[in-house]
Design an enzyme around this catalytic site. Structure first.
Site, PDB file in Angstrom:
ATOM      1  CG  HIS A 119      -0.663  53.800  30.231  1.00 30.52           C
ATOM      2  ND1 HIS A 119      -1.481  54.826  30.642  1.00 30.52           N
ATOM      3  CD2 HIS A 119      -0.743  52.863  31.177  1.00 30.52           C
ATOM      4  CE1 HIS A 119      -2.043  54.503  31.803  1.00 30.52           C
ATOM      5  NE2 HIS A 119      -1.599  53.296  32.141  1.00 30.52           N
ATOM      6  CG  PHE A 120       3.722  49.411  32.303  1.00 27.49           C
ATOM      7  CD1 PHE A 120       3.418  48.145  32.773  1.00 27.49           C
ATOM      8  CD2 PHE A 120       3.791  50.457  33.222  1.00 27.49           C
ATOM      9  CE1 PHE A 120       3.174  47.917  34.112  1.00 27.49           C
ATOM     10  CE2 PHE A 120       3.560  50.241  34.565  1.00 27.49           C
ATOM     11  CZ  PHE A 120       3.235  48.971  35.015  1.00 27.49           C
ATOM     12  CG  HIS A 121      -0.490  47.602  27.775  1.00 29.31           C
ATOM     13  ND1 HIS A 121       0.157  48.711  27.260  1.00 29.31           N
ATOM     14  CD2 HIS A 121      -0.650  46.747  26.748  1.00 29.31           C
ATOM     15  CE1 HIS A 121       0.361  48.540  25.962  1.00 29.31           C
ATOM     16  NE2 HIS A 121      -0.114  47.348  25.625  1.00 29.31           N
ATOM     17  CG  LEU A 122       0.559  41.227  31.932  1.00 25.20           C
ATOM     18  CD1 LEU A 122       1.957  40.847  31.446  1.00 25.20           C
ATOM     19  CD2 LEU A 122       0.367  40.767  33.369  1.00 25.20           C
TER      20      LEU A 122
END
Length: 159
Positions: A119-122
């Site tokens: 789950h991509f995140h910044l």
């Protein structure tokens, strides 16, 4: 010899290599658990969450509600809001902590260092001159001056 007590670090060290039973970034619309999950702010397409094992005080992440492993599948409005929430977080973090700078970044895939690659995140990480001291470099230990519950309260109020 001086000792620095950081009991929260044990949870991180003990969890090394263990995968959570579900995606930590997949949240429901139920806001009653936001404080427990450290969700500081919710947007339309993304939310701001404190990093459970922060690099520095105020280390937050902006994640989309959609379970996506890369930005390639994200829609333009999701990505635009992600940057807008990052901007808002930086403004609040600057007001609260007065850091000397910020790191913004994504680790996409295991080879890039993603701890949670599903789950991509910044990441938005406040930085201070000299914060990479001997404890971080030689001792592989971070010393945080503030508990997560205090950071959560302060940042929730600021945003």
């Amino acid at each position: 010899m001086d000792f620095i007590w950081s009991p929260w670090r044990y949870d991180y060290l003990a969890s090394s290599g263990k995968r959570p039973s579900s995606c930590v970034f997949c949240v429901t619309e139920d806001r009653s658990q936001d404080a427990e999950r450290l969700i500081v702010l919710r947007g339309t397409h993304n939310f701001i969450i404190l990093n459970l094992f922060p690099y520095t005080s105020g280390h937050i992440m902006v994640a989309p509600y959609d379970h996506l492993d890369t930005i390639v599948g994200a829609k333009a409005d999701q990505l635009a809001e992600m940057i807008q929430l990052s901007q808002r977080a930086i403004k609040g973090l600057h007001k609260l902590y007065r850091p000397d700078g910020f790191n913004l970044g994504m680790n996409l895939g295991a080879a890039a260092g993603a701890g949670i690659r599903e789950h991509f995140h910044l990441h938005v990480v406040p930085r201070w001159a000299g914060d990479a001291n001997f404890m971080s470099v030689a001792g592989e230990t971070r010393v945080l001056p503030e508990e997560l519950s205090v950071t959560y309260r302060r940042l929730s109020e600021a945003l």
